[in-house]
Scaffold this active site. Structure first.
Site, PDB file in Angstrom:
ATOM      1  N   SER A 173     -15.444  -2.157  -7.381  1.00 21.54           N
ATOM      2  CA  SER A 173     -14.253  -2.704  -6.736  1.00 21.54           C
ATOM      3  C   SER A 173     -14.453  -4.151  -6.308  1.00 21.54           C
ATOM      4  O   SER A 173     -13.482  -4.875  -6.083  1.00 21.54           O
ATOM      5  CB  SER A 173     -13.925  -1.893  -5.486  1.00 21.54           C
ATOM      6  OG  SER A 173     -13.670  -0.561  -5.819  1.00 21.54           O
TER       7      SER A 173
ATOM      8  N   ASN B 155      -8.040  -6.377  -4.807  1.00 21.83           N
ATOM      9  CA  ASN B 155      -8.712  -5.965  -3.569  1.00 21.83           C
ATOM     10  C   ASN B 155      -8.748  -7.074  -2.528  1.00 21.83           C
ATOM     11  O   ASN B 155      -8.800  -6.804  -1.332  1.00 21.83           O
ATOM     12  CB  ASN B 155     -10.113  -5.428  -3.858  1.00 21.83           C
ATOM     13  CG  ASN B 155     -10.045  -3.942  -4.204  1.00 21.83           C
ATOM     14  OD1 ASN B 155      -9.138  -3.235  -3.747  1.00 21.83           O
ATOM     15  ND2 ASN B 155     -10.966  -3.470  -5.007  1.00 21.83           N
TER      16      ASN B 155
ATOM     17  N   GLU C 193      -8.420  -4.770 -14.155  1.00 22.70           N
ATOM     18  CA  GLU C 193      -8.885  -6.159 -14.060  1.00 22.70           C
ATOM     19  C   GLU C 193     -10.145  -6.312 -14.917  1.00 22.70           C
ATOM     20  O   GLU C 193     -11.096  -5.538 -14.752  1.00 22.70           O
ATOM     21  CB  GLU C 193      -9.218  -6.510 -12.600  1.00 22.70           C
ATOM     22  CG  GLU C 193      -7.994  -6.594 -11.703  1.00 22.70           C
ATOM     23  CD  GLU C 193      -8.345  -6.772 -10.227  1.00 22.70           C
ATOM     24  OE1 GLU C 193      -7.609  -7.466  -9.523  1.00 22.70           O
ATOM     25  OE2 GLU C 193      -9.354  -6.184  -9.765  1.00 22.70           O
TER      26      GLU C 193
ATOM     27  N   HIS D  33     -12.127  -3.063 -14.072  1.00 26.53           N
ATOM     28  CA  HIS D  33     -11.809  -2.445 -12.785  1.00 26.53           C
ATOM     29  C   HIS D  33     -10.478  -1.701 -12.810  1.00 26.53           C
ATOM     30  O   HIS D  33      -9.427  -2.325 -12.985  1.00 26.53           O
ATOM     31  CB  HIS D  33     -11.794  -3.547 -11.706  1.00 26.53           C
ATOM     32  CG  HIS D  33     -11.503  -3.037 -10.348  1.00 26.53           C
ATOM     33  ND1 HIS D  33     -10.739  -3.724  -9.437  1.00 26.53           N
ATOM     34  CD2 HIS D  33     -11.850  -1.875  -9.729  1.00 26.53           C
ATOM     35  CE1 HIS D  33     -10.652  -3.020  -8.325  1.00 26.53           C
ATOM     36  NE2 HIS D  33     -11.304  -1.896  -8.479  1.00 26.53           N
TER      37      HIS D  33
HETATM   38  N1  3HC Z   1      -3.979  11.928  -9.636  1.00 27.13           N
HETATM   39  C1  3HC Z   1      -3.279  11.984 -10.793  1.00 27.13           C
HETATM   40  N2  3HC Z   1      -1.953  11.870 -10.853  1.00 27.13           N
HETATM   41  C2  3HC Z   1      -1.302  11.707  -9.694  1.00 27.13           C
HETATM   42  C3  3HC Z   1      -1.969  11.629  -8.456  1.00 27.13           C
HETATM   43  C4  3HC Z   1      -3.376  11.756  -8.447  1.00 27.13           C
HETATM   44  N3  3HC Z   1      -4.102  11.683  -7.342  1.00 27.13           N
HETATM   45  N4  3HC Z   1      -1.048  11.446  -7.474  1.00 27.13           N
HETATM   46  C5  3HC Z   1       0.144  11.405  -8.083  1.00 27.13           C
HETATM   47  N5  3HC Z   1      -0.010  11.558  -9.405  1.00 27.13           N
HETATM   48  C6  3HC Z   1       1.041  11.549 -10.420  1.00 27.13           C
HETATM   49  C7  3HC Z   1       1.913  12.774 -10.312  1.00 27.13           C
HETATM   50  O1  3HC Z   1       1.393  13.814 -11.126  1.00 27.13           O
HETATM   51  C8  3HC Z   1       3.233  12.249 -10.833  1.00 27.13           C
HETATM   52  O2  3HC Z   1       3.198  12.203 -12.237  1.00 27.13           O
HETATM   53  P1  3HC Z   1       4.559  12.413 -13.103  1.00 27.13           P
HETATM   54  O3  3HC Z   1       5.640  11.603 -12.437  1.00 27.13           O
HETATM   55  O4  3HC Z   1       4.216  11.897 -14.455  1.00 27.13           O
HETATM   56  O5  3HC Z   1       4.820  13.864 -13.055  1.00 27.13           O
HETATM   57  C9  3HC Z   1       3.253  10.791 -10.364  1.00 27.13           C
HETATM   58  O6  3HC Z   1       1.885  10.425 -10.125  1.00 27.13           O
HETATM   59  C10 3HC Z   1       4.053  10.611  -9.080  1.00 27.13           C
HETATM   60  O7  3HC Z   1       3.512  11.485  -8.124  1.00 27.13           O
HETATM   61  P2  3HC Z   1       4.265  11.995  -6.828  1.00 27.13           P
HETATM   62  O8  3HC Z   1       5.740  12.074  -7.122  1.00 27.13           O
HETATM   63  O9  3HC Z   1       3.566  13.212  -6.350  1.00 27.13           O
HETATM   64  O10 3HC Z   1       3.948  10.911  -5.717  1.00 27.13           O
HETATM   65  P3  3HC Z   1       4.388   9.419  -5.594  1.00 27.13           P
HETATM   66  O11 3HC Z   1       5.596   9.076  -6.376  1.00 27.13           O
HETATM   67  O12 3HC Z   1       4.358   9.195  -4.131  1.00 27.13           O
HETATM   68  O13 3HC Z   1       3.169   8.618  -6.263  1.00 27.13           O
HETATM   69  C11 3HC Z   1       1.143   7.485  -6.070  1.00 27.13           C
HETATM   70  C12 3HC Z   1       1.875   8.781  -5.820  1.00 27.13           C
HETATM   71  C13 3HC Z   1       1.130   7.182  -7.585  1.00 27.13           C
HETATM   72  C14 3HC Z   1      -0.290   7.642  -5.595  1.00 27.13           C
HETATM   73  C15 3HC Z   1       1.903   6.334  -5.333  1.00 27.13           C
HETATM   74  O14 3HC Z   1       2.039   6.680  -3.982  1.00 27.13           O
HETATM   75  C16 3HC Z   1       1.237   4.996  -5.416  1.00 27.13           C
HETATM   76  O15 3HC Z   1       1.375   4.266  -6.372  1.00 27.13           O
HETATM   77  N6  3HC Z   1       0.471   4.651  -4.347  1.00 27.13           N
HETATM   78  C17 3HC Z   1      -0.250   3.398  -4.265  1.00 27.13           C
HETATM   79  C18 3HC Z   1      -1.567   3.554  -4.904  1.00 27.13           C
HETATM   80  C19 3HC Z   1      -2.333   2.271  -4.864  1.00 27.13           C
HETATM   81  O16 3HC Z   1      -1.974   1.293  -4.228  1.00 27.13           O
HETATM   82  N7  3HC Z   1      -3.472   2.257  -5.566  1.00 27.13           N
HETATM   83  C20 3HC Z   1      -4.353   1.148  -5.573  1.00 27.13           C
HETATM   84  C21 3HC Z   1      -5.418   1.423  -4.605  1.00 27.13           C
HETATM   85  S1  3HC Z   1      -6.557   0.107  -4.478  1.00 27.13           S
HETATM   86  C22 3HC Z   1      -7.732   0.547  -5.566  1.00 27.13           C
HETATM   87  O17 3HC Z   1      -7.645   1.492  -6.290  1.00 27.13           O
HETATM   88  C23 3HC Z   1      -8.878  -0.365  -5.549  1.00 27.13           C
HETATM   89  C24 3HC Z   1     -10.120   0.307  -6.002  1.00 27.13           C
HETATM   90  O18 3HC Z   1     -11.102  -0.672  -6.063  1.00 27.13           O
HETATM   91  C25 3HC Z   1     -10.577   1.465  -5.153  1.00 27.13           C
END
Ligand code: 3HC
Length: 286
Positions: free
Chosen positions: A120, A192, A153, A141
């Site tokens: 990350s 990030n 990325e 990434h």
């Molecule tokens: N794993 C796999 N698929 C998932 C999931 C998970 N943990 N959570 C949700 N999904 C899928 C669902 O199956 C659904 O798929 P479909 O529409 O094709 O059937 C879709 O995502 C939408 O799910 P939900 O309707 O249950 O929930 P949301 O619409 O609220 O979406 C979310 C959930 C995609 C996690 C959304 O809230 C989101 O985009 N959140 C922000 C996530 C974010 O900012 N990520 C970046 C984090 S920073 C990072 O990663 C940095 C790294 O260095 C750690």
């Protein structure tokens, strides 16, 4: 270089989803981990996830079967990486452990294999010199949850060849991702760094007793239109990760402002690491 075979090292939060993503895109994939329990959990998740995609009619049964047939969870790293064109490392955010792993990968992998880190924050020039192939070591990434988030990325450090960058960008595209290329190495890359600014402020407001995690998340979702608030996201990406990343940065800079916040330290010590353990800022069913 055309990548057809991918090995993912680390079956945790990110690794197992990257592996499933790659298998869904038609790559032959192996995923390995030092923990047999993690591998079992990852394999069970792949079965459940693909069955659910079929149930939701987002995937045919045939495609699910093909994906599972091209995805192997293997306990020995030697077997996992032996035929890989691309290795994606997704292990703990500790530089010394990553360097040891990359030195090992360098010896185990064929000469043409690209070694990418999903770190990350850590730029690949801090790792590349642990190998005899620095031109083939780069950052790739992914974002959490990797099955959903489109961005990857790719960072072109000064040691990385154009061929490596092209191959990794193409592999990301084939995985259905939208890769962006960074022409310079920078700690935390693009996303990030931006995320950290919001997160630090949210933790500061919490530590000052201004509002609860629920209220701050509600404010960010409804006031800024983010899909998730900073505390929900910390629970998703892992409070242990936030702790290790903060400590690594603090060790690097010596700046007390880079130390993980008191709340993150407290939660890390208590083992309240977020969604994966059932408790973080929120409680989750396991
Ligand atoms: N794993 C796999 N698929 C998932 C999931 C998970 N943990 N959570 C949700 N999904 C899928 C669902 O199956 C659904 O798929 P479909 O529409 O094709 O059937 C879709 O995502 C939408 O799910 P939900 O309707 O249950 O929930 P949301 O619409 O609220 O979406 C979310 C959930 C995609 C996690 C959304 O809230 C989101 O985009 N959140 C922000 C996530 C974010 O900012 N990520 C970046 C984090 S920073 C990072 O990663 C940095 C790294 O260095 C750690």
């Amino acid at each position: 270089m055309d990548i057809t075979t991918i090995a993912v090292v680390g079956a945790g939060n990110m690794g197992h989803q990257i592996a499933i993503c790659a298998a869904l895109a038609g790559f032959r994939v192996t995923c390995t981990d030092t923990s047999a329990a993690m591998l079992d959990k990852a394999s069970a998740f792949a079965d459940t996830y693909l069955a659910e995609r079929v149930r939701k009619e987002k995937l045919t049964q045939q495609a699910a079967d093909q994906t599972l047939a091209s995805l192997a969870f293997v306990p020995t790293i030697e077997t996992a990486v032996a035929d890989a064109d691309l290795v994606i490392e997704a292990i703990i955010e500790k530089l010394d452990i990553k360097r040891t792993l990359f030195a090992q990968l360098d010896k185990l992998c064929p000469a043409h294999t690209i070694l990418a880190t999903n770190s990350s924050y850590i730029v690949s020039s801090n790792i590349a010199d642990a190998t005899a192939r620095p031109d083939k070591v780069c950052n790739m990434h992914f974002f959490n949850p990797a099955l959903v988030m489109k961005l990857v990325e790719v960072v072109k450090g000064p040691h990385v060849s154009d061929e490596t960058v092209d191959a990794v960008m193409n592999a990301a595209r084939k995985m259905g991702k939208t890769p962006v290329l960074l022409h310079k190495e920078i700690y935390g890359f693009l996303v990030n760094r931006l995320l950290q600014a919001t997160r630090q402020e949210a933790l500061k407001l919490l530590d000052m007793g201004v509002a609860s995690p629920e209220a701050i998340d509600t404010a960010v979702m409804n006031g800024l239109g983010y899909p998730m608030g900073p505390f929900q996201l910390l629970d998703l990406t892992g409070i242990d990760l936030a702790y290790h990343v903060g400590m690594e940065k603090y060790r690097e800079t010596g700046d007390p402002a880079d130390r993980p916040s008191p709340t993150v330290v407290e939660k890390f010590i208590k083992g309240e690491w977020g969604k994966k353990v059932g408790k973080g800022f929120y409680d989750y069913e396991q």
